[in-house]
Motif scaffolding. Structure first.
Motif, PDB file in Angstrom:
ATOM      1  N   VAL A   1      43.169  19.793  14.745  1.00 47.10           N
ATOM      2  CA  VAL A   1      41.921  19.382  15.389  1.00 47.10           C
ATOM      3  C   VAL A   1      40.737  19.541  14.437  1.00 47.10           C
ATOM      4  O   VAL A   1      39.917  18.631  14.276  1.00 47.10           O
ATOM      5  CB  VAL A   1      41.700  20.193  16.681  1.00 47.10           C
ATOM      6  N   ILE A   2      40.635  20.688  13.789  1.00 40.33           N
ATOM      7  CA  ILE A   2      39.484  20.891  12.912  1.00 40.33           C
ATOM      8  C   ILE A   2      39.615  20.074  11.624  1.00 40.33           C
ATOM      9  O   ILE A   2      38.601  19.779  10.971  1.00 40.33           O
ATOM     10  CB  ILE A   2      39.266  22.388  12.595  1.00 40.33           C
ATOM     11  N   SER A   3      40.823  19.676  11.256  1.00 40.18           N
ATOM     12  CA  SER A   3      40.971  18.762  10.113  1.00 40.18           C
ATOM     13  C   SER A   3      40.378  17.402  10.447  1.00 40.18           C
ATOM     14  O   SER A   3      39.722  16.774   9.612  1.00 40.18           O
ATOM     15  CB  SER A   3      42.453  18.623   9.744  1.00 40.18           C
ATOM     16  N   VAL A   4      40.607  16.950  11.680  1.00 36.98           N
ATOM     17  CA  VAL A   4      39.992  15.696  12.129  1.00 36.98           C
ATOM     18  C   VAL A   4      38.475  15.834  12.158  1.00 36.98           C
ATOM     19  O   VAL A   4      37.741  14.950  11.701  1.00 36.98           O
ATOM     20  CB  VAL A   4      40.528  15.301  13.516  1.00 36.98           C
ATOM     21  N   LEU A   5      37.984  16.959  12.676  1.00 39.37           N
ATOM     22  CA  LEU A   5      36.538  17.175  12.760  1.00 39.37           C
ATOM     23  C   LEU A   5      35.899  17.251  11.375  1.00 39.37           C
ATOM     24  O   LEU A   5      34.763  16.791  11.183  1.00 39.37           O
ATOM     25  CB  LEU A   5      36.250  18.465  13.539  1.00 39.37           C
ATOM     26  N   ALA A   6      36.612  17.797  10.404  1.00 43.99           N
ATOM     27  CA  ALA A   6      36.078  17.874   9.040  1.00 43.99           C
ATOM     28  C   ALA A   6      35.866  16.483   8.467  1.00 43.99           C
ATOM     29  O   ALA A   6      34.840  16.206   7.824  1.00 43.99           O
ATOM     30  CB  ALA A   6      37.022  18.687   8.149  1.00 43.99           C
ATOM     31  N   ALA A   7      36.838  15.576   8.692  1.00 48.26           N
ATOM     32  CA  ALA A   7      36.682  14.202   8.211  1.00 48.26           C
ATOM     33  C   ALA A   7      35.534  13.500   8.927  1.00 48.26           C
ATOM     34  O   ALA A   7      34.751  12.763   8.303  1.00 48.26           O
ATOM     35  CB  ALA A   7      37.988  13.433   8.417  1.00 48.26           C
ATOM     36  N   GLU A   8      35.395  13.726  10.233  1.00 46.73           N
ATOM     37  CA  GLU A   8      34.311  13.098  10.981  1.00 46.73           C
ATOM     38  C   GLU A   8      32.949  13.629  10.542  1.00 46.73           C
ATOM     39  O   GLU A   8      31.984  12.866  10.422  1.00 46.73           O
ATOM     40  CB  GLU A   8      34.512  13.335  12.482  1.00 46.73           C
ATOM     41  N   CYS A   9      32.856  14.925  10.302  1.00 47.63           N
ATOM     42  CA  CYS A   9      31.595  15.497   9.828  1.00 47.63           C
ATOM     43  C   CYS A   9      31.228  14.954   8.452  1.00 47.63           C
ATOM     44  O   CYS A   9      30.040  14.760   8.144  1.00 47.63           O
ATOM     45  CB  CYS A   9      31.695  17.022   9.779  1.00 47.63           C
ATOM     46  N   GLY A  10      32.228  14.714   7.616  1.00 48.59           N
ATOM     47  CA  GLY A  10      31.959  14.098   6.320  1.00 48.59           C
ATOM     48  C   GLY A  10      31.402  12.695   6.471  1.00 48.59           C
ATOM     49  O   GLY A  10      30.506  12.282   5.709  1.00 48.59           O
ATOM     50  N   PHE A  11      31.912  11.950   7.444  1.00 48.19           N
ATOM     51  CA  PHE A  11      31.384  10.605   7.722  1.00 48.19           C
ATOM     52  C   PHE A  11      29.925  10.682   8.150  1.00 48.19           C
ATOM     53  O   PHE A  11      29.088   9.888   7.709  1.00 48.19           O
ATOM     54  CB  PHE A  11      32.228   9.952   8.813  1.00 48.19           C
ATOM     55  N   VAL A  12      29.602  11.656   9.003  1.00 50.19           N
ATOM     56  CA  VAL A  12      28.209  11.848   9.430  1.00 50.19           C
ATOM     57  C   VAL A  12      27.334  12.228   8.240  1.00 50.19           C
ATOM     58  O   VAL A  12      26.209  11.730   8.089  1.00 50.19           O
ATOM     59  CB  VAL A  12      28.134  12.925  10.525  1.00 50.19           C
ATOM     60  N   LYS A  13      27.837  13.095   7.369  1.00 43.18           N
ATOM     61  CA  LYS A  13      27.069  13.523   6.191  1.00 43.18           C
ATOM     62  C   LYS A  13      26.784  12.349   5.274  1.00 43.18           C
ATOM     63  O   LYS A  13      25.684  12.231   4.718  1.00 43.18           O
ATOM     64  CB  LYS A  13      27.849  14.598   5.436  1.00 43.18           C
ATOM     65  N   ALA A  14      27.772  11.447   5.107  1.00 44.53           N
ATOM     66  CA  ALA A  14      27.556  10.275   4.258  1.00 44.53           C
ATOM     67  C   ALA A  14      26.434   9.409   4.817  1.00 44.53           C
ATOM     68  O   ALA A  14      25.609   8.865   4.060  1.00 44.53           O
ATOM     69  CB  ALA A  14      28.845   9.467   4.142  1.00 44.53           C
ATOM     70  N   ALA A  15      26.383   9.261   6.141  1.00 46.08           N
ATOM     71  CA  ALA A  15      25.293   8.493   6.752  1.00 46.08           C
ATOM     72  C   ALA A  15      23.958   9.210   6.584  1.00 46.08           C
ATOM     73  O   ALA A  15      22.924   8.581   6.302  1.00 46.08           O
ATOM     74  CB  ALA A  15      25.595   8.264   8.236  1.00 46.08           C
ATOM     75  N   MET A  16      23.965  10.534   6.747  1.00 52.83           N
ATOM     76  CA  MET A  16      22.738  11.307   6.559  1.00 52.83           C
ATOM     77  C   MET A  16      22.218  11.201   5.133  1.00 52.83           C
ATOM     78  O   MET A  16      21.008  11.191   4.885  1.00 52.83           O
ATOM     79  CB  MET A  16      23.005  12.780   6.896  1.00 52.83           C
ATOM     80  N   ASN A  17      23.138  11.123   4.170  1.00 48.58           N
ATOM     81  CA  ASN A  17      22.722  11.022   2.775  1.00 48.58           C
ATOM     82  C   ASN A  17      21.927   9.750   2.516  1.00 48.58           C
ATOM     83  O   ASN A  17      20.911   9.759   1.807  1.00 48.58           O
ATOM     84  CB  ASN A  17      23.949  11.069   1.865  1.00 48.58           C
ATOM     85  N   LEU A  18      22.388   8.633   3.069  1.00 42.34           N
ATOM     86  CA  LEU A  18      21.649   7.379   2.906  1.00 42.34           C
ATOM     87  C   LEU A  18      20.275   7.451   3.553  1.00 42.34           C
ATOM     88  O   LEU A  18      19.285   6.959   3.003  1.00 42.34           O
ATOM     89  CB  LEU A  18      22.452   6.218   3.517  1.00 42.34           C
ATOM     90  N   VAL A  19      20.213   8.062   4.721  1.00 38.52           N
ATOM     91  CA  VAL A  19      18.929   8.218   5.402  1.00 38.52           C
ATOM     92  C   VAL A  19      17.976   9.049   4.548  1.00 38.52           C
ATOM     93  O   VAL A  19      16.780   8.752   4.424  1.00 38.52           O
ATOM     94  CB  VAL A  19      19.138   8.866   6.786  1.00 38.52           C
ATOM     95  N   ALA A  20      18.518  10.109   3.923  1.00 37.10           N
ATOM     96  CA  ALA A  20      17.687  10.966   3.081  1.00 37.10           C
ATOM     97  C   ALA A  20      17.194  10.229   1.844  1.00 37.10           C
ATOM     98  O   ALA A  20      16.025  10.354   1.455  1.00 37.10           O
ATOM     99  CB  ALA A  20      18.483  12.205   2.676  1.00 37.10           C
ATOM    100  N   ILE A  21      18.068   9.438   1.216  1.00 29.39           N
ATOM    101  CA  ILE A  21      17.671   8.700   0.008  1.00 29.39           C
ATOM    102  C   ILE A  21      16.544   7.724   0.301  1.00 29.39           C
ATOM    103  O   ILE A  21      15.591   7.582  -0.480  1.00 29.39           O
ATOM    104  CB  ILE A  21      18.892   7.945  -0.570  1.00 29.39           C
ATOM    105  N   LEU A  22      16.614   7.047   1.442  1.00 29.03           N
ATOM    106  CA  LEU A  22      15.626   6.027   1.779  1.00 29.03           C
ATOM    107  C   LEU A  22      14.372   6.603   2.428  1.00 29.03           C
ATOM    108  O   LEU A  22      13.387   5.880   2.611  1.00 29.03           O
ATOM    109  CB  LEU A  22      16.251   4.987   2.709  1.00 29.03           C
TER     110      LEU A  22
END
Length: 457
Positions: A160-181
């Motif tokens: 379960v937490i392995s799935v959540l780790a991948a999902e949190c990484g997806f959220v972080k990637a989106a947050m990174n773009l928001v931060a850059i712009l």
């Protein structure tokens, strides 16, 4: 059957054309007053920032997603090795690396997510280590509660937490773009959150539909509840949350409050009807009908900018199409069965999951600041929509590859008929007998078993 599908498809085209034609033609959108200064500040160091972003995408999304497949397939040693790589990068990301916006700092949400991932990967690796040592626990404490916990529960929590780790990484990637712009500050924060959360929800729904379609023992399952029963419960819960959170009682009602609150109401109303109609293991069109209603409403959602209105209109059309395609699949392609009697996947069935993923990508990219940047860059809405479609294609491609990897690790292959002998025969898998000799090896209640890992590693 196919004549009915043709007539429904023709009606779908008419509905989409009507929704698109209803968008009012307006003059071109004005650029920002300080457009040259804004674009110049964004270009500074953009190459390095994007290189950093692609590195984070690989380390926090791709690697953890592959590790997740190995974890669910009980290959714990390989999954832990990959997660260790991601965990080391998360430390570097949180302590050293930054995604500075044009003003030279990274927003608190992106930074907080980086520190959260650092701590979370520590928990993931700790849980994985306990799983690897659970055989020892079973031997020494086989009659105690500690042995039971180590052998039965920790593998489940690790997956379960392995799935959540991948999902949190997806959220972080989106947050990174928001931060850059440099988006989502001050008054824009609420709108950004709404678009991000709702967009990711559509993507998650599309991934869920793809999973139920591609994984054979889920597609042909005889579980006591149909997929629409679970869909309706989630839609109802989501609608209740939206109904009571989109408007603050101490503030006056606005246009957006009415729009989003009404969407929450239609969600729980349709969801409750869907729960009732899908009881006793029946298929139901209500979750798909909810998408159709929501798509129509969003296609008619007026915006200040022409580009934003066009993007919202196309988003509504895609969502409407996804719901209509789902109705056609359930009612005409499968005739209210869970799957075709042969166990095959029709190409038509991949359309609805892709439509949901595309709708999510479009909605995530339809916030007012991002649309204004498109206008400032001199691009039109059609070019922007094509980029969003391309992104959705790559996201869906990556997820389908992950599903194929999991099937391969579990001993199945889409290209090999051997493991599918019971799925391509003449038996009616919905109402006939099950001829699969080892079907129980792949039931969901066996997720706690990790004996395969000892053999594989």
């Amino acid at each position: 059957m196919f004549s009915k599908v043709s007539r429904t498809a023709a009606l779908l085209v008419v509905l989409c054309s009507a929704a698109y034609a209803s968008a009012e033609m307006m003059h071109m959108d004005p650029s920002s007053p300080n457009v040259d200064e804004r674009l110049a500040s964004l270009r500074q160091g953009l190459g390095g920032k994007m290189l950093h972003w692609f590195l984070s995408l690989f380390a926090l999304v791709v690697i953890p997603s592959i590790a997740c497949c190995y974890a669910i397939a009980n290959r714990f040693k390989t999954s832990m090795t990959l997660q260790l790589v991601a965990g080391i990068y998360s430390i570097i990301e949180a302590v050293v690396l930054r995604f500075p916006d044009p003003e030279g700092h990274e927003n608190r949400t992106s930074r907080g997510t980086a520190w959260f991932l650092l701590v979370f990967y520590g928990l993931v690796l700790l849980n994985g280590g306990i799983c690897e040592g659970s055989n020892l626990l079973r031997t020494k404490f086989k009659d105690s509660h500690l042995g039971y916990f180590g052998f039965q529960l920790t593998p489940v929590t690790y997956k379960v937490i392995s799935v959540l780790a991948a999902e949190c990484g997806f959220v972080k990637a989106a947050m990174n773009l928001v931060a850059i712009l440099g988006f989502c500050y001050n008054d824009h924060t609420g709108q950004c959150n709404a678009h991000g959360i709702m967009g990711m929800s559509f993507i998650a729904y599309g991934w869920f539909m793809a999973t139920m379609l591609v994984i054979p023992w889920l597609r042909v399952s005889r579980h006591k509840h149909s997929q629409e029963w679970y869909d309706s419960i989630m839609i109802t819960a989501w609608g209740i949350v939206n109904t009571f959170t989109e408007h603050r009682p101490w503030q006056p009602w606005s246009h957006h409050d009415y729009q989003h609150t009404s969407m929450g109401i239609i969600f729980w109303a349709c969801g409750m009807l869907g729960i009732y109609m899908s009881r006793n293991n029946k298929r139901s069109f209500m979750p798909a009908l909810t998408l159709i209603f929501t798509g129509y409403a969003m296609a008619q959602h007026p915006q200040e900018l022409v580009t934003s209105e066009k993007v919202h209109t196309f988003f509504g059309m895609v969502l409407l199409c996804g719901g209509a395609i789902r109705v056609m699949e359930i009612s005409f392609i499968l005739n209210d069965k869970r799957s075709d009697a042969s166990g095959r996947i029709f190409s038509f069935q991949y359309l609805a999951p892709f439509a949901l993923v595309l709708a999510g990508i479009l909605f995530m990219g339809a916030n007012e600041e991002q649309i204004q940047l498109v206008v400032d860059m001199g691009a039109d809405y059609s070019a922007y929509i094509l980029v969003a479609i391309s992104t959705a294609c790559m996201v869906q491609l990556f997820y389908l590859i992950l599903l194929e990897l999991y099937l391969h690790l579990s001993g199945y292959s889409v290209d090999s008929a051997g493991p599918y002998e019971s799925l391509i025969g003449n038996d009616d898998l919905e109402h006939g007998t099950d001829t699969t000799p080892n079907d129980s090896n792949f039931e969901l209640d066996e997720l706690s078993s990790f004996d395969n890992d000892a053999q594989a590693n």
